[in-house]
Design an enzyme around this catalytic site. Sequence first.
Site, PDB file in Angstrom:
ATOM      1  N   CYS A   1      -6.501   1.776   5.927  1.00 45.92           N
ATOM      2  CA  CYS A   1      -6.232   0.363   6.757  1.00 45.92           C
ATOM      3  C   CYS A   1      -6.002  -0.009   7.564  1.00 45.92           C
ATOM      4  CB  CYS A   1      -6.493  -0.582   5.252  1.00 45.92           C
ATOM      5  SG  CYS A   1      -4.916  -1.433   5.477  1.00 45.92           S
TER       6      CYS A   1
ATOM      7  N   CYS B   1      -2.216  -0.881   7.540  1.00 51.28           N
ATOM      8  CA  CYS B   1      -1.671   1.151   7.466  1.00 51.28           C
ATOM      9  C   CYS B   1      -1.635   1.687   8.976  1.00 51.28           C
ATOM     10  CB  CYS B   1      -1.788   1.630   6.277  1.00 51.28           C
ATOM     11  SG  CYS B   1      -1.305   1.104   4.719  1.00 51.28           S
TER      12      CYS B   1
ATOM     13  N   HIS C   1       0.551  -0.821  -0.024  1.00 54.63           N
ATOM     14  CA  HIS C   1      -0.234   0.150  -0.140  1.00 54.63           C
ATOM     15  C   HIS C   1       1.118   0.607  -0.211  1.00 54.63           C
ATOM     16  CE1 HIS C   1      -3.323  -2.222   1.880  1.00 54.63           C
ATOM     17  NE2 HIS C   1      -3.156  -2.720   0.990  1.00 54.63           N
TER      18      HIS C   1
ATOM     19  N   GLU D   1       1.167   4.290   1.748  1.00 65.03           N
ATOM     20  CA  GLU D   1       1.089   4.187   3.058  1.00 65.03           C
ATOM     21  C   GLU D   1       2.463   3.472   3.172  1.00 65.03           C
ATOM     22  OE1 GLU D   1      -1.332   3.652   2.466  1.00 65.03           O
ATOM     23  OE2 GLU D   1      -3.372   3.760   3.912  1.00 65.03           O
TER      24      GLU D   1
END
Length: 166
Positions: free
Chosen positions: A90, A93, A60, A62
Site C-alpha cells: 500500500c 508501506c 502491516h 511489510e
Amino acid sequence: MDEPVIDLHSDDYFMGEALRQAARAYEAEEVPVGAVVVREGRIIARAWNQVELLRDATAHAEMLALTAAEEAVGGWRLTGCTLYVTKEPCPMCAGAIVHVRLDRVVFGASDPKAGAAGSALNLLQFPTLNHRCGITGGVRETECRKLLLGFFAEQRRKNSKVDAGG
C-alpha cells in the site's frame, strides 16, 4: 552487464516463505499478508499482518518486516535487501520501503485499488523521490490471491451469520 542476474527460483522459494507468514496471519484472523526480507540470499526478517492483534493500523507485514530487518542489520538503511510480500504494498508501506532504500520488492497478488508498486500508483519508482526500487510482481500470484480471496469470503460468511442472528 553489471546488472545482477535474478534467480526466479529464489523468488519462488522466498515467496513461499512469505506465504507461510501470510498463513500465520490467516490463522490469527488477520488479513493474510506475509513478508520476508532477504539479504545476500538469507532471510533476515519475517513478519505477518498484525493490525488487529496489536491494535495498530501501521502493523502491516511489510512495516513489521522492515523494522525487524533494521534490527538485524543494525541500522535503518536496508540497501542490498529484497522484500518479498504476498500482496502489493500500500502507499504507507511503499513510502517506508523507499525510505529504507530497499533494492527490490517482489510481490505476489497485485492490488488494483490501492497498490503502490504499479497498480493504482507507483511510489517505489516515483521520479522525484530520492530512491527507487526494482519491482517484480506476480510471483506465485495464484496462491497469494487465493489466500486473500478465501479469507475475505470467510469473513463475509461470518458477518452474514452475525447479521442474520446466527
